[in-house]
Every structure is written in structure tokens, then in C-alpha cells.
Design a protein around this motif. Structure first.
Motif, PDB file in Angstrom:
ATOM      1  N   LEU A 154       6.304   3.114  -7.070  1.00  0.00           N
ATOM      2  CA  LEU A 154       7.421   3.919  -7.688  1.00  0.00           C
ATOM      3  C   LEU A 154       7.124   4.815  -8.597  1.00  0.00           C
ATOM      4  O   LEU A 154       7.459   6.095  -8.546  1.00  0.00           O
ATOM      5  CB  LEU A 154       8.565   3.196  -8.075  1.00  0.00           C
ATOM      6  CG  LEU A 154       9.864   4.057  -7.995  1.00  0.00           C
ATOM      7  CD1 LEU A 154      10.344   4.696  -6.768  1.00  0.00           C
ATOM      8  CD2 LEU A 154      11.019   3.106  -8.647  1.00  0.00           C
ATOM      9  N   ALA A 155       6.400   4.417  -9.691  1.00  0.00           N
ATOM     10  CA  ALA A 155       5.910   5.352 -10.734  1.00  0.00           C
ATOM     11  C   ALA A 155       4.861   6.349 -10.295  1.00  0.00           C
ATOM     12  O   ALA A 155       4.948   7.566 -10.684  1.00  0.00           O
ATOM     13  CB  ALA A 155       5.289   4.586 -11.810  1.00  0.00           C
ATOM     14  N   GLY A 156       3.896   5.943  -9.315  1.00  0.00           N
ATOM     15  CA  GLY A 156       3.126   6.797  -8.862  1.00  0.00           C
ATOM     16  C   GLY A 156       3.837   8.052  -7.986  1.00  0.00           C
ATOM     17  O   GLY A 156       3.345   9.121  -8.039  1.00  0.00           O
ATOM     18  N   TYR A 157       4.558   7.593  -7.342  1.00  0.00           N
ATOM     19  CA  TYR A 157       5.373   8.648  -6.258  1.00  0.00           C
ATOM     20  C   TYR A 157       6.195   9.528  -7.163  1.00  0.00           C
ATOM     21  O   TYR A 157       6.048  10.699  -7.044  1.00  0.00           O
ATOM     22  CB  TYR A 157       6.321   8.165  -5.329  1.00  0.00           C
ATOM     23  CG  TYR A 157       6.869   8.870  -4.535  1.00  0.00           C
ATOM     24  CD1 TYR A 157       6.127   9.448  -3.427  1.00  0.00           C
ATOM     25  CD2 TYR A 157       8.048   9.641  -4.673  1.00  0.00           C
ATOM     26  CE1 TYR A 157       6.574  10.477  -2.384  1.00  0.00           C
ATOM     27  CE2 TYR A 157       8.607  10.565  -3.861  1.00  0.00           C
ATOM     28  CZ  TYR A 157       7.770  11.047  -2.816  1.00  0.00           C
ATOM     29  OH  TYR A 157       8.310  12.011  -1.930  1.00  0.00           O
ATOM     30  N   THR A 158       6.656   8.913  -8.458  1.00  0.00           N
ATOM     31  CA  THR A 158       7.430   9.782  -9.231  1.00  0.00           C
ATOM     32  C   THR A 158       6.450  11.036 -10.022  1.00  0.00           C
ATOM     33  O   THR A 158       6.976  12.147  -9.990  1.00  0.00           O
ATOM     34  CB  THR A 158       8.202   8.974 -10.137  1.00  0.00           C
ATOM     35  OG1 THR A 158       9.126   7.884  -9.622  1.00  0.00           O
ATOM     36  CG2 THR A 158       9.133   9.824 -11.391  1.00  0.00           C
ATOM     37  N   SER A 213       0.691  -1.178   0.062  1.00  0.00           N
ATOM     38  CA  SER A 213       0.001  -0.085   0.213  1.00  0.00           C
ATOM     39  C   SER A 213       0.978   1.190   0.146  1.00  0.00           C
ATOM     40  O   SER A 213       0.375   2.434   0.185  1.00  0.00           O
ATOM     41  CB  SER A 213      -1.084   0.177   1.325  1.00  0.00           C
ATOM     42  OG  SER A 213      -0.175   0.170   2.364  1.00  0.00           O
ATOM     43  N   HIS A 214       2.149   0.977  -0.072  1.00  0.00           N
ATOM     44  CA  HIS A 214       3.067   2.473   0.041  1.00  0.00           C
ATOM     45  C   HIS A 214       2.779   3.127  -1.147  1.00  0.00           C
ATOM     46  O   HIS A 214       3.139   4.394  -0.947  1.00  0.00           O
ATOM     47  CB  HIS A 214       4.522   1.771  -0.315  1.00  0.00           C
ATOM     48  CG  HIS A 214       5.388   1.960   0.856  1.00  0.00           C
ATOM     49  ND1 HIS A 214       6.687   2.006   1.098  1.00  0.00           N
ATOM     50  CD2 HIS A 214       4.842   1.322   2.268  1.00  0.00           C
ATOM     51  CE1 HIS A 214       7.007   1.963   2.264  1.00  0.00           C
ATOM     52  NE2 HIS A 214       6.069   1.708   2.965  1.00  0.00           N
ATOM     53  N   GLY A 215       2.342   2.801  -2.441  1.00  0.00           N
ATOM     54  CA  GLY A 215       2.017   3.851  -3.417  1.00  0.00           C
ATOM     55  C   GLY A 215       0.937   4.879  -2.955  1.00  0.00           C
ATOM     56  O   GLY A 215       1.277   6.226  -3.125  1.00  0.00           O
ATOM     57  N   PHE A 228      12.587  14.364  -2.212  1.00  0.00           N
ATOM     58  CA  PHE A 228      13.527  13.979  -1.119  1.00  0.00           C
ATOM     59  C   PHE A 228      13.468  12.283  -0.861  1.00  0.00           C
ATOM     60  O   PHE A 228      14.410  11.597  -0.884  1.00  0.00           O
ATOM     61  CB  PHE A 228      13.379  14.777   0.265  1.00  0.00           C
ATOM     62  CG  PHE A 228      14.102  14.366   1.239  1.00  0.00           C
ATOM     63  CD1 PHE A 228      15.430  14.667   1.280  1.00  0.00           C
ATOM     64  CD2 PHE A 228      13.808  13.515   2.271  1.00  0.00           C
ATOM     65  CE1 PHE A 228      16.323  14.240   2.270  1.00  0.00           C
ATOM     66  CE2 PHE A 228      14.547  13.065   3.374  1.00  0.00           C
ATOM     67  CZ  PHE A 228      15.833  13.559   3.276  1.00  0.00           C
ATOM     68  N   ARG A 229      12.075  12.111  -0.787  1.00  0.00           N
ATOM     69  CA  ARG A 229      11.819  10.636  -0.183  1.00  0.00           C
ATOM     70  C   ARG A 229      12.336   9.554  -1.219  1.00  0.00           C
ATOM     71  O   ARG A 229      12.942   8.440  -0.709  1.00  0.00           O
ATOM     72  CB  ARG A 229      10.582  10.759   0.220  1.00  0.00           C
ATOM     73  CG  ARG A 229       9.796   9.269   0.657  1.00  0.00           C
ATOM     74  CD  ARG A 229      10.487   8.892   1.948  1.00  0.00           C
ATOM     75  NE  ARG A 229       9.964   7.407   2.416  1.00  0.00           N
ATOM     76  CZ  ARG A 229      10.435   6.549   1.787  1.00  0.00           C
ATOM     77  NH1 ARG A 229      11.164   6.293   0.741  1.00  0.00           N
ATOM     78  NH2 ARG A 229       9.650   5.220   2.235  1.00  0.00           N
ATOM     79  N   VAL A 230      11.792   9.348  -2.392  1.00  0.00           N
ATOM     80  CA  VAL A 230      11.789   8.359  -3.298  1.00  0.00           C
ATOM     81  C   VAL A 230      12.312   8.921  -4.717  1.00  0.00           C
ATOM     82  O   VAL A 230      12.089   8.357  -5.554  1.00  0.00           O
ATOM     83  CB  VAL A 230      10.632   7.646  -3.393  1.00  0.00           C
ATOM     84  CG1 VAL A 230      10.697   6.123  -4.227  1.00  0.00           C
ATOM     85  CG2 VAL A 230      10.012   7.300  -2.118  1.00  0.00           C
ATOM     86  N   GLY A 231      13.012  10.104  -4.717  1.00  0.00           N
ATOM     87  CA  GLY A 231      13.508  10.453  -6.235  1.00  0.00           C
ATOM     88  C   GLY A 231      12.482  11.136  -6.701  1.00  0.00           C
ATOM     89  O   GLY A 231      11.377  11.649  -6.487  1.00  0.00           O
ATOM     90  N   PRO A 232      12.465  11.581  -8.149  1.00  0.00           N
ATOM     91  CA  PRO A 232      13.907  11.310  -8.885  1.00  0.00           C
ATOM     92  C   PRO A 232      15.149  11.769  -8.392  1.00  0.00           C
ATOM     93  O   PRO A 232      15.011  12.739  -7.869  1.00  0.00           O
ATOM     94  CB  PRO A 232      13.446  11.732 -10.121  1.00  0.00           C
ATOM     95  CG  PRO A 232      11.730  12.110 -10.232  1.00  0.00           C
ATOM     96  CD  PRO A 232      11.469  12.146  -8.688  1.00  0.00           C
TER      97      PRO A 232
END
Lengths: 510, 79
Positions: free
Chosen positions: A321-325, A33-35, A230-234
Motif C-alpha cells: 500500500l505504501a509503495g502504491y501511495t 506481489s501486488h506492490g 483511482f485504484r488504491v487512493g490516497p
């Protein structure tokens, strides 16, 4: 007879691995559920209301205060994210430690600020290391690579030590003394330590090589802590970041706002989809698998389910990852910045080399520039010219440099998490890249392009870049990736799923 | 020494030991995607360029040398 393999009973090893896998699903669905979690708590959706303040400051305040303002805002973001959050079940231990909601918001805020201060202290260390490294590199008579390598080794050691401290502290706090472990020391993984580490290597390396001239503290702090990424890039390079900062200052366009919002919505939708996969679909599949395990193989899991399993794991990881990006890129765009992208149609890569040029691109570029290229050009297994001056296209000359693939990908695996299964993942990908390199060499150097075999394959589209070859390449590449991601959840699952996928279609034969 | 697509093409022939024709190599040709070089062959090419033009190419600059044209421009700046 051909249809038998679709309904053939499962092997005992397969059942055991599935049972273990199902056992992990409860915990795993939290992770998946991290996204959505990233999009809400850490992400930056909370910071959307701050954007008008950013705009106002950008227009009204003197330009020299801009980097200071951005840095302080980013540190507030870090403190906000690192506060103890006993609400979402992601860290149920925290709930236990604090008795649910017993901890006051004021206390949480104090801990958040304390953790942000620890992050700043770490950054001071990196900044000093870069300065010292640069001074030593400039000393006459000294090999400039030695201080650089020493500084990078210090960073690598620091990265893994911080991971160790955290987990050791956690065990100490939970087991022996019942201390308030989670709030005393920040969760470095949560704090984006992995990305801070990569940026630190980039900064120290480029400083030592004299590629970063203006190295003021506020520039460094602003770039390092820039809150959308900061947290997960890019992972934005230093020069690229300040090119954007200078180009975009007090220049907004309606298209930026529209694009930014579109990306934020897109990212949030990916997060929700990830949440659905992690909390709804995967547990449903897990129940089905658990039934199979309980009945000891009386009802077999369809082959399709076995095939879909790695895809689900891959898609959830990708969506997170793509969602956060998307959200990070969108938020930066609202401020006028165009950040680097992380994905470029990765599911359509037709070989492993291309896959790494399209997947988590900012990270893979750093790996390439600061790990693979230096190793293959200057490392112990570097590419050496063959006797006589030619580059050497004999297979013996090619085998040695392929060791660098193993080193690079094992390091990449350990960067994700310093545990043994990630070493296996790195070895698997290193092998994949080495095989691909030798495969290309074989077809280039050892196959007669005017021969019957090559001409026949080319006519069928299976050589020379025809579309059947490309489609086959895409299918092989993406299945390799999907299977390799299973290693994140343990080698047993990877081995049995791979075995079942390959073995089952041929059970009618053997 | 003059930097041109023809010289790069000659170096490409040397590192790949393939018969690469000059007319097949244009300024926009990408090493990895269009010319089919592997990452090790790309490193070979960089080493050959360094030796031929007596320049040092930084590791992080390799990312800028995706095409023949970019390489020519980069070398013109350096030499």
C-alpha cells in the motif's frame, strides 16, 4: 530452564494451522506481489510517458477544457487497467479462459472500454443520488438527516451487492457454463470499487449537508477518476482536490519534478521489496514450516520464526500500500499536485488511537468523519450527558459509546472484504480501542496522581508520558497490529500464532 | 460570548473532571496528543462547546479542531 521454551515442540493445533498456512502460500505469494503489480500494470508507471502530453495540454489548451481532458485521460487509465491481462499470473483463471495469449489486443481494448463505461454508469448513479439527496434535504419540514442516511444506506447496499454480483457471476461462469466471466463484468475490486465507495459517501454526505456547492458533472468525474489515486487512493477530499487543481494550474517548479521522481522511485523500490518478501522470503519460510509439519513436530520451528511471521505479513501489506501511495503521490506531484499522504511513521505509534491517526490516514479520516463521529454524536449508542449536566465520567457512561468502536471497525473490516474473518478483525480492533479508552479513563479518573503507586510508576518512567512508557506503548501497539493482520489470512492462524507467542515463553513455568 | 483559551480550558476541566491549569494550556496544545483527551472526551468537549456558544459543529469540522487555538479561531468565525 528458561531456554526450553525456545526449542519446545509445537502443539498439534499449531502444526495444523501452519500446514494450512503453507498450503495458502502459493496463492498468497501472488497476492503479495501486488506492490510491484500495482506499480506496473495498474500504477502509473505506464502513464509516465503521458506526462509531457499533460503538460503540453495544460499550457496550450483553454482552461475550461482542463477538467474534461483530465477526466478522459483518467478513463483511459481505467480502461487500460481493466483490460483482460492474461500475462502476470495474478489471475490464472483468465489465462485458462482465454487460452493463454489467444485473446487479441483489439478485443482486450474493447472489453477495457466496456468496463470503463460500466464504471462511468456507476458514477452517474452516485452523481444522481447526491443531487436527489441534496434536493430532498432542502425540502421544508423534512429532517435533513433522513435523506442523507437513506442515500448512504443505498451506497452501502450497492457496494456489497456489487461485490456479491461479481463473485456470483464468477461462480456461474466458472462452474456451470464456462462463460467468459472475467471479461464480461469488470472486477470491481480491481477497479478500485472500495475507494470509489468511500469517495461516493464523502460526496453524497457533503452534498446533502450543503458543503459542496459547485457540483458540475465534469468536476465530479475528474475528481472521482483522477488516475494516480483511482485504484488504491490516497482518498483526496473534493475541496482539497480542487484547491490543488486551481492553485497548481500552469505552475510547475523544479522541486515538484524532483520530489515527484523521488517518490516514484521510492514507491517502486517498496514494490520490489514487497515482491521479494512475497515471492522469495515467505516461500522459503513456508518450506521450512512445511518440513516441520511433515516430520510431525520432530524439528520445532524456532520461537523467532513464530514471532517474525506476523511481521512479515504486516510488512508485505504495508509495503504494497505504501509503495502504491508513493507512486500515486509522486505522479500527481509531477503534475504539480500535492496529494494527501497515507502513512506517517505508523510503526512508531504509541497507542491504538495514534496508530489510526498515522496509518492509511486518508481512509481512517473518512471513517472517523463519516462513521465514528456521527455515530458517537447522533447514533443509537451516542455519548449522552449524565443527569445533572456533567459529561459523565462514570464507567457506565463510557461503556455505551465504546460500542461505536465496534461498529466502526467491523464496517472497516467489511470495507476491506465482505467476509466473516473481517468481522472478527473489526471486533478485535473495536475491543482494542474500547480497552484503550477505558484504560486512559482509569488512569485519569481513578488513580490518585499523588498516590504512592502513580508516583512510583512516574519515577520509573512508566506513567506520565516517560520514555519507557512510550517505548512499551510502541511495542504493544505494533504487535497488536501485526497479530491482527494475521486475521486477514484466517482466524486459525491468528489464534495459534497468538497462543504460541504468549504461551511458549511460559512453558517452563507451567 | 468571548471565545478565549481560558473558556476552552474551563470546558476542558468540566469534561475531563481533571484539574487542568490555564498556564498548562496554550494555543498550540493538541487535545489528543498533548492534553491526553480520548476520542470520547473530545466529543464531550465538542458538545460542551456547542452548548456554551450555541453553535452547531459539523462532524467533518471536528478534524479542524485539533488544537485549542484552532478551536478558538473556528468559534470566532462561527459566532
Amino acid at each position: 530452564m528458561m531456554a526450553d521454551w525456545l526449542t519446545s515442540p509445537l502443539s498439534p493445533e499449531w502444526l495444523c494451522a501452519l500446514r494450512d498456512f503453507c498450503g495458502q502460500l502459493g496463492e498468497w505469494s501472488h497476492w503479495q506481489s501486488h506492490g510491484f503489480y500495482l506499480a506496473t500494470r495498474w500504477g502509473v508507471l505506464w502513464f509516465l510517458p503521458v506526462i509531457p502530453l499533460v503538460w503540453a495540454f495544460e499550457f496550450l489548451a483553454p482552461r475550461r477544457w482542463w477538467l474534461v481532458f483530465l477526466s478522459i485521460l483518467s478513463l483511459a487509465f481505467i480502461a487500460f487497467g481493466l483490460m483482460p491481462w492474461p500475462i502476470d499470473g495474478v489471475f490464472p483463471e483468465q489465462v485458462a479462459h482465454h487460452g493463454g495469449q489467444a485473446m487479441t489486443w483489439a478485443r482486450r481494448a474493447v472489453y477495457g472500454l466496456l468496463h470503463a463505461a460500466i464504471v462511468v454508469l456507476l458514477l452517474v448513479g452516485v452523481y444522481r443520488l447526491a443531487r436527489t439527496g441534496q434536493q430532498r434535504c432542502r425540502q421544508p419540514g423534512r429532517n435533513p438527516w433522513h435523506p442523507l442516511v437513506a442515500a448512504v444506506l443505498v451506497l452501502i447496499a450497492g457496494y456489497f451487492v456489487l461485490y456479491g454480483i461479481r463473485s456470483g457471476w464468477r461462480r456461474l461462469g466458472e462452474g456451470a457454463y464456462g462463460l467468459d466471466a472475467f471479461v464480461i463484468l469488470p472486477n470491481f475490486h480491481e477497479a478500485g470499487l472500495a475507494y470509489v465507495f468511500v469517495k461516493s459517501v464523502h460526496y453524497v454526505w457533503d452534498s446533502c449537508r450543503g458543503r459542496i456547492q459547485n457540483r458540475s458533472w465534469w468536476r465530479f468525474l475528474c475528481w472521482m477518476t483522477f488516475f494516480p489515486s483511482f485504484r488504491v487512493g490516497p482518498i483526496e477530499r473534493y475541496h482539497d482536490f480542487f484547491t490543488q487543481v486551481h492553485r497548481c494550474h500552469r505552475r510547475w517548479r523544479a522541486s515538484d519534478l524532483l520530489h515527484g521522481w523521488r517518490r516514484i522511485v521510492q514507491g517502486a523500490l517498496k514494490g520490489v521489496l514487497c515482491l521479494f518478501l512475497g515471492n522469495q522470503w515467505l516461500p522459503a519460510v513456508g518450506d521450512q514450516l512445511a518440513d516441520t509439519v511433515a516430520t510431525g513436530g520432530a524439528s520445532s520451528v524456532p520461537y523467532l520464526t513464530v514471532w517474525v511471521l506476523p511481521w512479515m505479513v504486516l510488512m508485505t501489506a504495508y509495503l504494497a500500500l505504501a509503495g502504491y501511495t508513493d507512486i500515486a503521490v509522486g505522479l500527481a506531484r509531477l503534475m504539480g499536485y500535492r496529494m494527501a499522504e497515507n502513512f506517517n511513521w505508523m510503526f512508531f505509534s504509541h497507542n491504538l488511537s495514534e496508530l489510526w491517526r498515522r496509518t492509511h490516514m486518508t481512509m481512517s479520516r473518512c471513517l472517523r468523519d463519516y462513521c465514528y463521529y456521527p455515530l458517537v454524536r447522533r447514533g443509537p449508542f451516542r455519548r449522552r450527558p449524565a443527569p445533572g449536566g456533567s459529561a459523565g465520567q462514570q464507567v457506565g457512561h463510557l461503556l455505551l459509546p465504546t460500542v461505536n468502536f465496534y461498529i466502526t471497525f467491523v464496517f472497516c473490516g467489511l470495507w476491506h472484504a465482505p467476509v466473516s474473518k473481517m468481522i472478527l478483525w473489526g471486533l478485535l480492533f473495536g475491543t482494542g480501542m474500547a480497552v484503550f479508552e477505558l484504560w486512559v479513563w482509569f488512569w485519569q479518573q481513578r488513580v490518585d496522581h499523588n498516590g504512592l503507586l502513580y508516583r512510583g510508576l512516574a519515577r520509573a518512567g512508566l506513567a506520565g508520558g516517560g520514555w519507557p512508557q512510550r517505548v512499551l506503548g510502541v511495542l504493544l501497539t505494533i504487535h497488536f497490529l501485526a497479530l491482527s493482520v494475521l486475521l486477514f489470512h484466517g482466524p486459525e492462524l491468528f489464534f495459534v500464532v497468538t497462543r504460541e507467542l504468549i504461551h511458549r515463553p511460559f512453558t517452563w513455568l507451567f | 460570548m468571548d471565545v478565549s483559551t481560558a473558556v476552552i480550558c474551563e470546558l476542558l476541566r468540566a469534561v475531563t473532571e481533571k484539574d487542568i491549569h490555564e498556564e498548562d494550556v496554550i494555543s498550540e496544545s493538541r487535545y489528543l496528543e498533548d492534553l491526553g483527551l480520548t476520542s470520547i472526551q473530545l466529543v464531550d468537549l465538542v458538545m460542551a462547546i456547542e452548548e456554551r456558544f450555541n453553535v452547531e459543529i459539523e462532524d467533518v469540522d471536528l478534524a479542524k479542531l485539533r488544537t485549542v487555538g484552532q478551536t478558538v479561531d473556528y468559534l470566532k468565525q462561527k459566532t
